[in-house]
Design a protein around this motif. Structure first.
Motif, PDB file in Angstrom:
ATOM      1  N   ARG A 155       0.818  -1.138  -0.078  1.00 42.16           N
ATOM      2  CA  ARG A 155      -0.137   0.198  -0.090  1.00 42.16           C
ATOM      3  C   ARG A 155       0.799   1.330  -0.072  1.00 42.16           C
ATOM      4  O   ARG A 155       0.663   2.021  -0.864  1.00 42.16           O
ATOM      5  CB  ARG A 155      -0.851   0.155   1.071  1.00 42.16           C
ATOM      6  CG  ARG A 155      -1.737   1.062   1.254  1.00 42.16           C
ATOM      7  CD  ARG A 155      -2.678   1.275   2.626  1.00 42.16           C
ATOM      8  NE  ARG A 155      -2.030   1.513   3.728  1.00 42.16           N
ATOM      9  CZ  ARG A 155      -1.772   2.858   4.033  1.00 42.16           C
ATOM     10  NH1 ARG A 155      -2.115   3.938   3.368  1.00 42.16           N
ATOM     11  NH2 ARG A 155      -1.028   3.018   5.206  1.00 42.16           N
ATOM     12  N   LEU A 156       1.822   1.351   1.007  1.00 41.70           N
ATOM     13  CA  LEU A 156       2.693   2.486   1.117  1.00 41.70           C
ATOM     14  C   LEU A 156       3.528   2.744  -0.246  1.00 41.70           C
ATOM     15  O   LEU A 156       3.554   3.718  -0.788  1.00 41.70           O
ATOM     16  CB  LEU A 156       3.479   2.413   2.065  1.00 41.70           C
ATOM     17  CG  LEU A 156       2.847   2.315   3.728  1.00 41.70           C
ATOM     18  CD1 LEU A 156       3.720   2.040   4.803  1.00 41.70           C
ATOM     19  CD2 LEU A 156       2.153   3.811   3.797  1.00 41.70           C
ATOM     20  N   VAL A 157       4.338   1.807  -0.493  1.00 44.98           N
ATOM     21  CA  VAL A 157       5.251   1.918  -1.588  1.00 44.98           C
ATOM     22  C   VAL A 157       4.286   2.035  -3.008  1.00 44.98           C
ATOM     23  O   VAL A 157       4.691   2.753  -3.866  1.00 44.98           O
ATOM     24  CB  VAL A 157       6.086   0.612  -1.884  1.00 44.98           C
ATOM     25  CG1 VAL A 157       7.022   0.628  -3.107  1.00 44.98           C
ATOM     26  CG2 VAL A 157       7.036   0.461  -0.576  1.00 44.98           C
ATOM     27  N   GLY A 158       3.162   1.263  -3.121  1.00 42.14           N
ATOM     28  CA  GLY A 158       2.618   1.557  -4.296  1.00 42.14           C
ATOM     29  C   GLY A 158       1.707   2.937  -4.552  1.00 42.14           C
ATOM     30  O   GLY A 158       1.838   3.369  -5.578  1.00 42.14           O
ATOM     31  N   ASP A 159       1.089   3.258  -3.356  1.00 47.25           N
ATOM     32  CA  ASP A 159       0.979   4.829  -3.247  1.00 47.25           C
ATOM     33  C   ASP A 159       2.126   5.699  -3.804  1.00 47.25           C
ATOM     34  O   ASP A 159       1.579   6.701  -4.446  1.00 47.25           O
ATOM     35  CB  ASP A 159       0.310   4.897  -2.018  1.00 47.25           C
ATOM     36  CG  ASP A 159      -0.936   4.481  -1.630  1.00 47.25           C
ATOM     37  OD1 ASP A 159      -1.592   3.705  -2.784  1.00 47.25           O
ATOM     38  OD2 ASP A 159      -1.628   4.468  -0.624  1.00 47.25           O
TER      39      ASP A 159
END
Length: 494
Positions: free
Chosen positions: A350-354
């Motif tokens: 979630r964090l890296v993808g965002d």
């Protein structure tokens, strides 16, 4: 690592040079079995985390390998598989704790009433069995699939994979298979630019509703609707919000069941949820899983409701799969699911993808070749176009970028979609923000060089060194004034 000495010896003792390996492959392996980078294929001899290494020790950042879900050769996964292999590996007609623990953990991560498992060896097998379950339960034959979908290589699932049967030389589509438009709002049959005041979920679900009504009038009804939760080979497609709710309602009204194929995007890849279908707040009747479940080991499963499973049992025909659910496969799958939880890989996605998605979208203000940037979690597609207004696909540009990323930057990406113009990112879940920055820097260089040198279909050599002059694209784009001027120029088309 569990076997550092043995691993090192295996690499050092690699007996064949790359040329010899290619010669033997050409002689003994079917030519239909394609390689990545066919003009200059990679010989990969080792992997660790989000990196792969060739026979010369060159390290490549892996942005495409969603099979090595928790990272290549994860020590905990390797240890679990090795220990179980050294203890016992047999079929699932004997009791074994790894099998029941795997089923318990897997179903605990799915919504009710999805609670009964059948274990298989691959996504192809999983989708084949899902069709059997659906047809047995509904007593119908007809299946609705989506254009550009890919569900595996068995005959039964090739029949529902337009990605394959629409190719030259593909087998004709059976009459009992019905193809609905892929819900691609950017480049699909119905584009959002042409339906600016419309509900795109309604626009794309209407053909399926019409199909269902037609089949009911023919007294056939529907056996199943099958779709990837997020279509991968079709070009990293994110369906419009509400799409699957409308589709499920139409299919179930025609007596069919709904199958969600999570082979590409399951096990936390989307970040916000463990499964891709949860993004649309629906509960399927059957879910199929595979690739990421085994981190490179062949294991998959079908999860369904007790009602559908009992109907299958009541046929009196037992289901047996020699290797599906064997102790080694289940030990590995259990280790993968533990690692996802222990290392918070869903949250990392979630964090890296965002972050990666935001940074890629920022590039649209600088490079008009970027038509659409879409994705969720560590599942991202970057669509290259010749013209923003027409959305004409830039297939040659995409191929050039893929090759330059590999040859100059040692970063592995791929292209796909109906026009093969979508750069796909589906890296291992341990992919970090530093890895994202490495990709972004290299991708920017590719776009800058391409923007400066492309003239029509004339492209620079993908392995040519970037030209550095006082007026180079890289220097111009590093100037904030130039960037803001370019943003003002492009903002209306973004």
């Amino acid at each position: 690592m569990p076997f550092p000495r043995e691993q090192l010896e295996s690499v050092v003792n690699e007996k064949l040079c790359k040329t010899e390996t290619i010669k033997l492959r050409n002689k003994y392996i079917g030519q239909a079995c394609q390689l990545f980078y066919r003009s200059d294929p990679l010989k990969i001899v080792r992997g660790q985390g989000q990196y792969m290494y060739d026979e010369q020790g060159t390290r490549y950042l892996d942005c495409i390998n969603n099979v090595a879900h928790v990272g290549h050769c994860h020590p905990k996964v390797v240890t679990a598989g090795s220990l179980q292999m050294a203890t016992i590996s047999t079929n699932n007609r004997f009791l074994h704790d790894e099998l029941v623990q795997c089923a318990k953990t897997l179903t605990s991560k799915l919504p009710s009433p999805l609670s009964v498992c059948f274990f298989v060896n691959s996504g192809s097998e999983a989708n084949d069995l899902a069709l059997r379950l659906a047809r047995n339960y509904t007593k119908r034959q007809d299946v609705i699939t989506l254009d550009h979908a890919y569900h595996g290589h068995l005959t039964s699932v090739m029949e529902i994979s337009p990605y394959k049967f629409n190719q030259p030389g593909g087998d004709p589509k059976p009459d009992y298979v019905h193809v609905a438009p892929c819900p691609d709002v950017y480049g699909g049959l119905y584009k959002d630019k042409d339906y600016q005041c419309s509900d795109m979920a309604e626009v794309y679900s209407t053909p399926i509703r019409d199909l269902c009504e037609r089949l009911k009038l023919q007294s056939k009804g529907v056996a199943a609707f099958i779709a990837e939760s997020l279509q991968s080979c079709g070009g990293q497609i994110i369906p419009p919000n509400g799409y699957f709710k409308k589709v499920f309602e139409a299919v179930r009204s025609a007596g069919g069941v709904c199958i969600m194929d999570e082979v590409q995007v399951g096990f936390g890849r989307v970040g916000s949820h463990y499964w891709g279908f949860q993004l649309q707040d629906v509960v399927p009747d059957i879910v199929t899983v595979a690739k990421p479940m085994g981190n490179g080991h062949p294991v998959g499963a079908v999860v369904t409701t007790p009602e559908i499973a009992n109907a299958f049992y009541n046929t009196g025909v037992s289901y047996f799969n020699t290797y599906g659910g064997n102790p080694v496969s289940c030990a590995i799958a259990n280790a993968v699911m533990r690692v996802i939880d222990e290392e918070c890989l869903q949250e990392n996605a979630r964090l890296v993808g965002d972050y990666l998605l935001k940074q890629c979208r920022e590039l649209k203000y600088e490079f008009d070749i970027l038509g659409d940037v879409r994705g969720v979690g560590l599942f991202i597609g970057i669509e290259l176009v010749k013209q923003r207004d027409s959305r004409e696909p830039a297939t040659k540009f995409a191929h050039w970028v893929v090759n330059r990323m590999k040859e100059m930057h040692k970063i592995l990406v791929s292209s796909d979609g109906p026009n093969d113009n979508v750069i796909k990112l589906k890296p291992p879940m341990c992919f970090s923000q530093e890895n994202a920055d490495e990709f972004l820097l290299a991708f920017r260089e590719c776009l800058s060089l391409l923007s400066k040198q492309r003239e029509g279909d004339t492209l620079p050599s993908s392995n040519a060194a970037a030209i550095t002059t006082t007026s180079s694209s890289m220097e111009l784009l590093s100037n904030k004034k130039q960037i803001f001027e370019r943003r003002d120029h492009l903002i209306k088309s973004v």
